[in-house]
Motif scaffolding. Structure first.
Motif, PDB file in Angstrom:
ATOM      1  N   ARG A  12      26.757   1.181  24.614  1.00 43.52           N
ATOM      2  CA  ARG A  12      27.947   2.057  24.561  1.00 43.52           C
ATOM      3  C   ARG A  12      27.885   2.993  23.366  1.00 43.52           C
ATOM      4  NH1 ARG A  12      32.205  -2.247  25.639  1.00 43.52           N
ATOM      5  NH2 ARG A  12      32.296  -2.368  27.888  1.00 43.52           N
ATOM      6  N   LYS A  13      27.423   2.446  22.235  1.00 38.81           N
ATOM      7  CA  LYS A  13      27.321   3.287  21.018  1.00 38.81           C
ATOM      8  C   LYS A  13      26.215   4.329  21.179  1.00 38.81           C
ATOM      9  CE  LYS A  13      30.328   0.960  18.517  1.00 38.81           C
ATOM     10  NZ  LYS A  13      31.650   1.434  18.197  1.00 38.81           N
ATOM     11  N   MET A  14      25.160   3.970  21.903  1.00 39.36           N
ATOM     12  CA  MET A  14      24.037   4.908  22.086  1.00 39.36           C
ATOM     13  C   MET A  14      24.458   6.149  22.879  1.00 39.36           C
ATOM     14  SD  MET A  14      21.221   3.940  20.604  1.00 39.36           S
ATOM     15  CE  MET A  14      19.830   4.746  21.398  1.00 39.36           C
ATOM     16  N   VAL A  15      25.437   5.988  23.765  1.00 41.12           N
ATOM     17  CA  VAL A  15      25.825   7.129  24.610  1.00 41.12           C
ATOM     18  C   VAL A  15      27.114   7.790  24.127  1.00 41.12           C
ATOM     19  CG1 VAL A  15      24.693   6.038  26.591  1.00 41.12           C
ATOM     20  CG2 VAL A  15      27.158   5.812  26.341  1.00 41.12           C
ATOM     21  N   ARG A  16      27.668   7.277  23.026  1.00 38.84           N
ATOM     22  CA  ARG A  16      28.941   7.824  22.536  1.00 38.84           C
ATOM     23  C   ARG A  16      28.786   9.313  22.208  1.00 38.84           C
ATOM     24  NH1 ARG A  16      32.207   5.063  17.665  1.00 38.84           N
ATOM     25  NH2 ARG A  16      30.488   5.811  16.383  1.00 38.84           N
ATOM     26  N   GLY A  17      29.700  10.110  22.709  1.00 42.73           N
ATOM     27  CA  GLY A  17      29.663  11.549  22.418  1.00 42.73           C
ATOM     28  C   GLY A  17      28.876  12.348  23.446  1.00 42.73           C
ATOM     29  N   LEU A  18      28.123  11.683  24.293  1.00 41.68           N
ATOM     30  CA  LEU A  18      27.375  12.407  25.336  1.00 41.68           C
ATOM     31  C   LEU A  18      28.304  12.601  26.539  1.00 41.68           C
ATOM     32  CD1 LEU A  18      23.878  10.638  25.225  1.00 41.68           C
ATOM     33  CD2 LEU A  18      24.886  12.278  23.645  1.00 41.68           C
ATOM     34  N   HIS A  19      28.029  13.645  27.337  1.00 44.63           N
ATOM     35  CA  HIS A  19      28.901  13.898  28.494  1.00 44.63           C
ATOM     36  C   HIS A  19      28.139  14.632  29.588  1.00 44.63           C
ATOM     37  CE1 HIS A  19      29.254  18.046  27.094  1.00 44.63           C
ATOM     38  NE2 HIS A  19      29.296  17.512  25.883  1.00 44.63           N
ATOM     39  N   ALA A  20      28.754  14.662  30.767  1.00 41.05           N
ATOM     40  CA  ALA A  20      28.094  15.229  31.948  1.00 41.05           C
ATOM     41  C   ALA A  20      27.757  16.710  31.785  1.00 41.05           C
ATOM     42  CB  ALA A  20      28.978  15.016  33.173  1.00 41.05           C
ATOM     43  N   GLY A  21      28.515  17.430  30.937  1.00 46.20           N
ATOM     44  CA  GLY A  21      28.276  18.861  30.766  1.00 46.20           C
ATOM     45  C   GLY A  21      27.019  19.177  29.957  1.00 46.20           C
ATOM     46  N   MET A  22      26.329  18.168  29.486  1.00 46.62           N
ATOM     47  CA  MET A  22      25.165  18.401  28.615  1.00 46.62           C
ATOM     48  C   MET A  22      23.913  18.791  29.373  1.00 46.62           C
ATOM     49  SD  MET A  22      25.215  15.315  25.943  1.00 46.62           S
ATOM     50  CE  MET A  22      25.149  16.126  24.362  1.00 46.62           C
ATOM     51  N   GLY A  23      23.961  18.719  30.686  1.00 44.14           N
ATOM     52  CA  GLY A  23      22.761  19.014  31.469  1.00 44.14           C
ATOM     53  C   GLY A  23      21.825  17.821  31.462  1.00 44.14           C
ATOM     54  N   GLN A  24      20.541  18.119  31.410  1.00 40.86           N
ATOM     55  CA  GLN A  24      19.554  17.042  31.511  1.00 40.86           C
ATOM     56  C   GLN A  24      19.602  16.109  30.284  1.00 40.86           C
ATOM     57  OE1 GLN A  24      15.538  17.377  33.505  1.00 40.86           O
ATOM     58  NE2 GLN A  24      15.025  17.919  31.415  1.00 40.86           N
ATOM     59  N   VAL A  25      19.440  14.818  30.527  1.00 40.72           N
ATOM     60  CA  VAL A  25      19.354  13.839  29.436  1.00 40.72           C
ATOM     61  C   VAL A  25      18.035  13.072  29.615  1.00 40.72           C
ATOM     62  CG1 VAL A  25      20.368  11.755  28.412  1.00 40.72           C
ATOM     63  CG2 VAL A  25      21.860  13.609  29.182  1.00 40.72           C
ATOM     64  N   ILE A  26      17.267  13.008  28.527  1.00 37.69           N
ATOM     65  CA  ILE A  26      15.965  12.328  28.588  1.00 37.69           C
ATOM     66  C   ILE A  26      16.091  10.981  27.885  1.00 37.69           C
ATOM     67  CG2 ILE A  26      13.532  12.477  27.884  1.00 37.69           C
ATOM     68  CD1 ILE A  26      13.937  15.564  27.820  1.00 37.69           C
TER      69      ILE A  26
END
Ligand SMILES: C[S@@+](CC[C@H](N)C(=O)[O-])C[C@H]1O[C@@H](n2cnc3c(N)ncnc32)[C@H](O)[C@@H]1O
Length: 191
Positions: free
Chosen positions: A37-51
């Motif tokens: 949960r902490k690793m993905v905190r602040g990330l969101h669907a609008g960011m485009g591609q996630v590696i």
């Protein structure tokens, strides 16, 4: 929420791979959900591609999907053939690459908003980390973030390497409820 059976299956698969290759797998068990949960905190669907680098059995992958990142926007790069094959089966819409994160620059990836890394930086050589950061920041958007966890007490990327890539790091969180306890760092381009 995953079932106990799935969790048990993922944990035993992890232990098996760790016994085969302890330095590459680098942990006896998968990361906890708290850490994920902490690793993905602040990330969101609008960011485009996630590696995602070193997804293992997919603990962080599951959390990326839970926060709304579409499966088709995920690129999962995993060195272990067994883990990569399982991920391909679990996430058919994601791009799963069975290979080394250091070779990422050969993949001609689209721009990404974030790189989430479960790589064992503490057991990697400087030149490997150099190659990974070089390739990651080539595909990351200008304000993109590289998220990395560590079991150590400081950022797992040495200051000289950060300087060389004109990056700065900040500790985002500390997770006691993980084996072993871990810190999450954010690496970004210097303004
Ligand atoms: C500490 S485990 C983390 C797995 C998962 N992210 C988690 O937190 O449970 C490290 C993972 O990185 C993978 N790995 C190690 N070196 C790698 C490399 N050079 N390129 C891609 N994956 C690598 C290992 O196979 C393993 O799945």
């Amino acid at each position: 929420m995953i079932s106990k059976a799935v969790k048990l299956q993922e944990t035993s698969s992890f232990i098996r791979e760790w016994l085969k290759s302890p330095l590459v797998t680098a942990s006896v068990v998968p990361s906890s959900r708290r850490l994920a949960r902490k690793m993905v905190r602040g990330l969101h669907a609008g960011m485009g591609q996630v590696i995602e680098l070193g997804p293992g059995t997919g603990v962080f992958t599951r959390e990326l999907l839970a926060i709304g990142i579409p499966e088709s926007a995920l690129v999962l790069i995993e060195l272990n053939g067994r883990f990569a094959a399982d991920l391909k089966q679990k996430y058919p819409a994601a791009t799963v690459v069975n290979g080394a994160a250091e070779a990422m620059s050969h993949l001609q990836l689209k721009r990404a908003g974030a790189v989430v890394s479960g790589l064992p930086f503490l057991s990697m050589k400087d030149r490997q980390i150099d190659a990974i950061l070089e390739a990651a920041f080539q595909v990351l958007e200008q304000d993109g973030v590289f998220v990395q966890f560590t079991y150590g007490h400081r950022c797992p990327v040495r200051r000289e390497i950060l300087e060389r890539h004109r990056l700065f790091s900040s500790r985002d969180s500390f997770v006691l409820n993980n084996f072993p306890p871990a810190s999450v760092y954010h690496l970004k381009r210097k303004p």
